[in-house]
Design a protein around this motif. Structure first.
Motif, PDB file in Angstrom:
ATOM      1  N   ASN A 195     -25.742  30.218 -88.952  1.00 12.39           N
ATOM      2  CA  ASN A 195     -26.982  30.073 -88.405  1.00 12.39           C
ATOM      3  C   ASN A 195     -26.909  29.642 -87.242  1.00 12.39           C
ATOM      4  O   ASN A 195     -25.801  29.729 -86.379  1.00 12.39           O
ATOM      5  N   ALA A 196     -27.965  28.960 -86.440  1.00 12.25           N
ATOM      6  CA  ALA A 196     -28.083  28.916 -85.034  1.00 12.25           C
ATOM      7  C   ALA A 196     -26.948  27.970 -84.505  1.00 12.25           C
ATOM      8  O   ALA A 196     -26.636  27.984 -83.099  1.00 12.25           O
ATOM      9  N   SER A 197     -26.355  27.145 -85.265  1.00 12.26           N
ATOM     10  CA  SER A 197     -25.518  26.158 -84.598  1.00 12.26           C
ATOM     11  C   SER A 197     -24.024  26.716 -84.351  1.00 12.26           C
ATOM     12  O   SER A 197     -23.242  26.414 -83.736  1.00 12.26           O
ATOM     13  N   ASP A 198     -23.742  28.040 -85.274  1.00 20.33           N
ATOM     14  CA  ASP A 198     -22.576  28.599 -84.974  1.00 20.33           C
ATOM     15  C   ASP A 198     -22.766  29.539 -83.874  1.00 20.33           C
ATOM     16  O   ASP A 198     -23.965  30.169 -83.760  1.00 20.33           O
ATOM     17  N   ASP A 199     -21.817  29.888 -83.203  1.00 18.19           N
ATOM     18  CA  ASP A 199     -21.817  30.901 -82.144  1.00 18.19           C
ATOM     19  C   ASP A 199     -22.260  32.171 -82.747  1.00 18.19           C
ATOM     20  O   ASP A 199     -21.450  32.714 -83.401  1.00 18.19           O
ATOM     21  N   GLU A 235     -32.265  31.187 -89.324  1.00 18.79           N
ATOM     22  CA  GLU A 235     -32.731  31.135 -88.081  1.00 18.79           C
ATOM     23  C   GLU A 235     -32.382  32.363 -87.118  1.00 18.79           C
ATOM     24  O   GLU A 235     -32.070  32.333 -85.836  1.00 18.79           O
ATOM     25  N   SER A 280     -33.288  33.320 -83.422  1.00 19.93           N
ATOM     26  CA  SER A 280     -32.802  32.692 -82.074  1.00 19.93           C
ATOM     27  C   SER A 280     -31.350  33.467 -81.507  1.00 19.93           C
ATOM     28  O   SER A 280     -30.573  33.210 -80.676  1.00 19.93           O
ATOM     29  N   GLN A 286     -22.223  21.760 -79.209  1.00 20.57           N
ATOM     30  CA  GLN A 286     -21.577  22.565 -80.468  1.00 20.57           C
ATOM     31  C   GLN A 286     -20.282  21.852 -80.654  1.00 20.57           C
ATOM     32  O   GLN A 286     -19.611  21.470 -81.544  1.00 20.57           O
ATOM     33  N   LYS A 318     -18.865  18.637 -83.168  1.00 17.99           N
ATOM     34  CA  LYS A 318     -17.723  19.165 -84.162  1.00 17.99           C
ATOM     35  C   LYS A 318     -16.450  18.554 -84.094  1.00 17.99           C
ATOM     36  O   LYS A 318     -15.922  17.921 -85.048  1.00 17.99           O
ATOM     37  N   SER A 362     -28.945  24.558 -81.296  1.00 19.27           N
ATOM     38  CA  SER A 362     -27.453  24.236 -81.915  1.00 19.27           C
ATOM     39  C   SER A 362     -27.564  23.031 -82.445  1.00 19.27           C
ATOM     40  O   SER A 362     -26.459  22.868 -83.401  1.00 19.27           O
ATOM     41  N   ARG A 373     -29.317  21.464 -84.248  1.00 20.86           N
ATOM     42  CA  ARG A 373     -30.161  21.052 -85.493  1.00 20.86           C
ATOM     43  C   ARG A 373     -29.362  21.404 -86.809  1.00 20.86           C
ATOM     44  O   ARG A 373     -29.378  20.444 -87.702  1.00 20.86           O
ATOM     45  N   ARG A 374     -28.645  22.384 -86.807  1.00 13.49           N
ATOM     46  CA  ARG A 374     -27.700  22.594 -87.915  1.00 13.49           C
ATOM     47  C   ARG A 374     -26.499  21.505 -87.898  1.00 13.49           C
ATOM     48  O   ARG A 374     -26.294  21.147 -88.976  1.00 13.49           O
TER      49      ARG A 374
END
Lengths: 340, 354
Positions: free
Chosen positions: A80-84, A122, A125, B111, B115, B149, B151-152
């Motif tokens: 999802n969007a939080s991963d690159d 997502e 994005s 990010q 983490k 980024s 939000r997750r």
């Protein structure tokens, strides 16, 4: 002593449906997917629709039901969007995962079809380049891999990707479905919610079940087990009706300084202006004492102000501008300026 | 020590202005189950005070022992490594940072750092795993990508890390983040509340307050408590004992802006525009944010204008402020506003007086 993190999950996670057939209100989608479960065959899929309607839930549920807990880790890739997710990741990580072939064979009552699933949450994005890089990958490895795209706005998915998928639109939840889910949660958590609060919750959540549950949980944390509609309004960040009415009254009075003062106090009270604009819109569109032309003028300005806010413009100036234009519309002054 | 810091309430119980919010926060902490929090409100309304008091309530006095660090970060972003330096303020229980300092690279900060931080979970006295608090300032200045980024990340690491976000306007925070946090609106204190605080300070400092003096400071402060206390202290330094009609000096830059406004009203010509440009540069050089200059200038001009012109001027102010946000150099847009105003005002004068 540091407070410890209890196992208190957010209710949104706690009450997330685990099976496809439990997903509320999305009948066609559920029908197609149940069929998929029986035949263990499925196309690439694209889920789209407003937030909080169950897209991610459905995708996760079907993946779990297809593979079961044991194989899930090796068969499903969730990004999802939080991963690159730049073009590099598409070229390496996704491609590598997609290329691996897997065997079939039933295990412990799960169908376990001979393919893997990549869930791209997502997806709107993702950059256009990254989406383009996916096109060929999807086709080349279609024997061993299925893609699930999840997004809010289908217009941000490039056409070549969209045309390779079966599209499913998720509808906003109707009030009855929403209330029945909320009441279910209230029963489980031992909350006391009267009917007025329930309808308030329905109107502030606007078809977004996740939002409704989040508000409910916040209110329960702050105010204990008996929740009134006032409590819900205070946690949701909705602006009280009186404030909006006072603003409109100031605009109708045709007194610029009064409106300026009203705008100043709205800003000082910390109400978010974007929220103010959307509530104003509702009040103005449904008002009976405003002519259609006036409505059109005001709404046009509201839209422009909203765009400016998204661009990061100052809240005070934008709201003042809206107030001034509303005032001019109410007193039927010409739209063009006199001294430009 | 400045009075602003000296009389900042340290615990949730001592908070005077937002006691209702404070009580609610206390309830939250006592249930040992704290959600992510988003504080929003205008400057000087007490967001930071509330947050610090909340941290103290959560972790005890340990949260107050902070150290300032300038930490270099090395982030591996695929083909290249990005090196960033960021100032953080941390105690054993929380880390405070300002991710928008990293400019367009803020996405990596959000990010990676979160983490990274979430991986190391502190142990409490009983050997149980606790959580850390990450305090992010000015989230409204974060770029769209960074907010996406977040939000997750917020959901994924919620077991080991709680986020407290702090911003001025929640309009600029995406819906996705807002819906994952418990939103706390911190409104600016009312005049009565400011008067109450000023009286409290006067009592502690054993000062004599003439009647009406505190009210005058309050009304000049624009509902900004920090500013009220600062100008109260300035008055104390200037003259004590207070007299009832003692002048409360406005901030010098505000005076300067109102000078500019009267300059503009007096004469509308390219020559005057050039003069004004010099003064605007003077303000910008002294680090007054351009949108604040524009806002103040507008309010000074509005005071002197006729009814029909007000609409027009406030429209153009909003227009040029938006342009300024999209553009690079603020001076162009402020100057354009001044020029626009001059032309409007001139044609108004011609139309009225011939």
């Amino acid at each position: 002593m540091a407070p410890m993190a209890l196992s208190s999950q957010p209710w949104v996670e706690k009450y997330r449906p685990k099976q496809v057939k439990d997903v509320a209100h999305q009948d066609e989608v559920v029908r197609v997917l149940t069929n998929t479960l029986e035949t263990a065959n499925c196309p690439h899929m694209l889920f789209y629709g407003p937030p909080g309607t169950g897209k991610t839930t459905t995708a996760l549920a079907i993946a779990h039901q297809l593979f079961g807990p044991e194989l899930y880790k090796s068969r499903v890739l969730e990004l999802n969007a939080s991963d690159d997710r730049g073009i590099n990741v598409v070229r390496t990580k996704i491609k590598d995962f997609a290329a691996v072939a897997v065997g079939s064979g039933q295990r412990q009552g799960y169908p376990c079809p001979p393919y893997k699933i990549i869930i791209l949450d997502e997806a709107d994005s993702m950059t256009e380049d990254a989406q383009n890089a996916l096109r060929r990958t999807m086709e080349t490895y279609s024997k061993v891999t299925r893609f699930f795209f999840i997004c809010n706005y289908i217009s941000r998915i490039i056409e070549p990707l969209a045309s390779r998928c079966a599209k499913f639109r998720f509808k906003p939840l109707s009030d009855e479905i929403m209330s029945s889910r909320i009441l279910h949660i209230c029963r489980e958590e031992g909350l006391d919610l009267d009917s007025e609060a329930l309808s308030t919750l329905g109107s502030i959540a606007q078809g977004d079940l996740r939002r409704a549950i989040t508000y409910l949980q916040s209110a329960a944390r702050l105010f204990g087990s008996s929740i009134s509609s006032k409590d819900l309004i205070s946690v949701s960040g909705v602006i009280p009706e009186e404030v909006v009415q006072a603003f409109l009254a100031a605009c109708k009075s045709n007194d610029f300084d009064l409106a300026d003062k009203e705008v100043g106090s709205i800003i000082a009270d910390g109400y978010p202006v974007s929220q103010m604009l959307s509530q104003l819109l509702e009040v103005i569109v449904s008002a009976n004492d405003i002519s259609d032309e006036q409505k059109a003028r005001i709404c046009k300005r509201l839209g422009e102000a909203d765009k400016c806010l998204v661009d990061g413009a100052d809240e005070y100036l934008q709201l003042l501008n809206v107030a001034s234009h509303t005032m001019r519309a109410f007193s039927n002054m010409p739209e063009e300026f006199q001294f430009e | 020590m400045l009075w602003v810091d000296k009389y900042r309430p340290r615990t949730l119980d001592k908070i005077i202005v937002h006691d209702e919010i404070a009580q609610n926060l206390k309830k939250l902490v006592s249930e040992q189950d704290c959600p992510h929090l988003l504080f929003y409100g205008p400057p000087g309304s007490g967001k930071k005070t509330l947050i610090m008091a909340l941290l103290k309530q959560m972790f005890g006095p340990g949260a107050e022992k902070v150290k300032l660090e300038n930490k270099p970060w090395k982030i591996d972003a695929g083909s290249r490594t990005i090196e960033l330096e960021l100032t953080t303020l941390s105690s054993t229980h929380h880390i405070e940072l300002n991710p928008s300092d990293a400019g367009f690279q803020d996405r990596y900060i959000v990010q990676e750092i979160i983490k990274d931080m979430a991986k190391i979970r502190p142990l409490d006295a009983k050997g149980k795993k606790g959580f850390k608090v990450l305090l992010l300032n000015q989230v409204d200045k974060l770029s769209r990508e960074a907010q996406h980024s977040l939000r997750r990340t917020m959901e994924k690491y919620s077991a080991s890390c709680r986020l407290i976000l702090c911003c001025n306007s929640s309009s600029r925070v995406t819906e996705a983040i807002r819906s994952r946090c418990l939103n706390v609106r911190v409104n600016a204190p009312t005049h009565e509340q400011i008067v109450k605080v000023l009286e409290f300070i006067a009592k502690k400092e054993s000062l004599q307050l003439p009647p009406g003096f505190a009210a005058r400071i309050a009304s000049q402060s624009n509902r900004n408590l920090r500013r009220a206390i600062l100008s109260f202290e300035t008055c104390r330094v200037q003259q004590y004992p207070f007299t009832a009609n003692q002048a409360i000096s406005p901030l010098d830059w505000e005076q300067y802006v109102s000078e500019i406004a009267s300059d503009i009203m007096k004469e509308q010509s390219p020559k005057r525009l050039f003069l004004v440009r010099g003064k605007l540069y003077e303000l910008l050089v002294n680090c007054i944010p351009p949108e604040i200059i524009l806002k103040k200038l507008l309010s000074e001009l509005l005071k002197k204008l006729d009814f029909e012109l007000k609409h027009e001027v406030c429209h153009w102010a909003a227009y040029y402020e938006h342009k300024m946000r999209m553009g690079q150099k603020a001076i162009f847009h402020i100057e354009a506003f001044v020029a626009k105003f001059m032309s409007i005002y001139k044609s108004f004068l011609i139309a009225t007086f011939g």
